[in-house]
Motif scaffolding. Sequence first.
Motif, mmCIF file in Angstrom:
data_model
loop_
_atom_site.group_PDB
_atom_site.id
_atom_site.type_symbol
_atom_site.label_atom_id
_atom_site.label_comp_id
_atom_site.label_asym_id
_atom_site.label_seq_id
_atom_site.Cartn_x
_atom_site.Cartn_y
_atom_site.Cartn_z
ATOM 1 N N ARG A 1 36.851 28.723 48.049
ATOM 2 C CA ARG A 1 36.064 29.279 46.947
ATOM 3 C C ARG A 1 35.406 30.596 47.361
ATOM 4 O O ARG A 1 35.420 31.583 46.608
ATOM 5 N N ASP A 2 34.833 30.624 48.553
ATOM 6 C CA ASP A 2 34.147 31.829 49.012
ATOM 7 C C ASP A 2 35.119 32.988 49.219
ATOM 8 O O ASP A 2 34.767 34.157 48.983
ATOM 9 N N ARG A 3 36.341 32.681 49.639
ATOM 10 C CA ARG A 3 37.347 33.739 49.808
ATOM 11 C C ARG A 3 37.720 34.331 48.450
ATOM 12 O O ARG A 3 37.900 35.549 48.319
ATOM 13 N N VAL A 4 37.847 33.472 47.442
ATOM 14 C CA VAL A 4 38.119 33.949 46.095
ATOM 15 C C VAL A 4 37.027 34.898 45.638
ATOM 16 O O VAL A 4 37.284 35.979 45.101
ATOM 17 N N TRP A 5 35.769 34.485 45.869
ATOM 18 C CA TRP A 5 34.628 35.281 45.436
ATOM 19 C C TRP A 5 34.555 36.622 46.178
ATOM 20 O O TRP A 5 34.313 37.672 45.569
#
Length: 347
Positions: free
Chosen positions: A338-342
């Motif tokens: 999720r953090d990589r997407v963000w």
Amino acid sequence: MKVCKLHSLALAAGLLVSASAMAAGELNLYNWSDYIPQDLLKRFEKESGIKVNLDVFDSNESLLAKLKAGAKGYDVVVPSDYMVKIMIEEGLLEKIDASKMANFKLVEAPLNKPDFDPKREYSAPYMWGVTGFTYDASRVPGGKLDNSWKSFFTPPAALKGKVVALNDVAELYKAAAIYLKVDQCTEDPKQAKRIQDLLEAQKPMLAMYNSDGTIERMQAQEVIMHQQWNGAAYRTRQKLKSAVFVYPKEGIPFWNDNLVIPKGAKNRDNALKFINWMMEPKNIAEASNFTGYNNAIKGSTAFFKADLKADPAINPTAAMRALFVPSKTCSAKANSLRDRVWTKLKK
């Protein structure tokens, strides 16, 4: 919960907890900005003889970081559902056995036995709400949009540059996951890529990512559509009667905020008194009337303002409640995806 910019600077500047605020007869409350009425705190002070000092934060993550960094002096803090579980696992909370408090018998299901604290050993409920989106019906093509996340993620071309998404990875990622029928805690890079692609495709339609000023921005008609919490939508409609809050048919993120006591709180007894006091229907209703959010206390709606009580965004029908998608505490692998997407999205 959720941030409102109004008054937050004043509160942060004028009501910070000081080292002298640890004496008996005081309570140091660390809450979201603009999320509890001053008149309610004054009434608690009058009825209990306990002086309340208020400090404010703007995200669960900043709350967690401050406590993990060793911040002392807070007696009651207000984390959201998933953050309660993280704080329990990190050893940051006192056991309070809220289920044994006198007023806990008034807590309604499912928040009497939530997944993140099923025995309510560490927390008591505060506000609950949902995160959908609001649009100005007077300014969209045809005056109406579908009750679907599609209207938000792929809005009409006429709305380009007039749409705002929250600057909140958890809220935006979960909404996209619900729309795509992907597990909000997926560990599959291919599924995370689907979310990434949807958010990247939406990005050119947006004016910005911003979680502050959602009410004021809509009321001033600076934008036409805004991802919002239902309480913010209620307050938006107080001045913008054409505002429509959407419960998307695919599902809507459901959250609740909670009252907890940090490990080592100096005024633990006062904190316990405050938490039990906040579970009285009249008291929690006063907070709901101020914030525009519902609560889990039986009998509190009798004290709601008429327009709050009648607003389906705040008091949803059974059909609307069936759309609730509760928050989940995700694995480290899922959070990393999720953090990589963000990170990629915000470049």
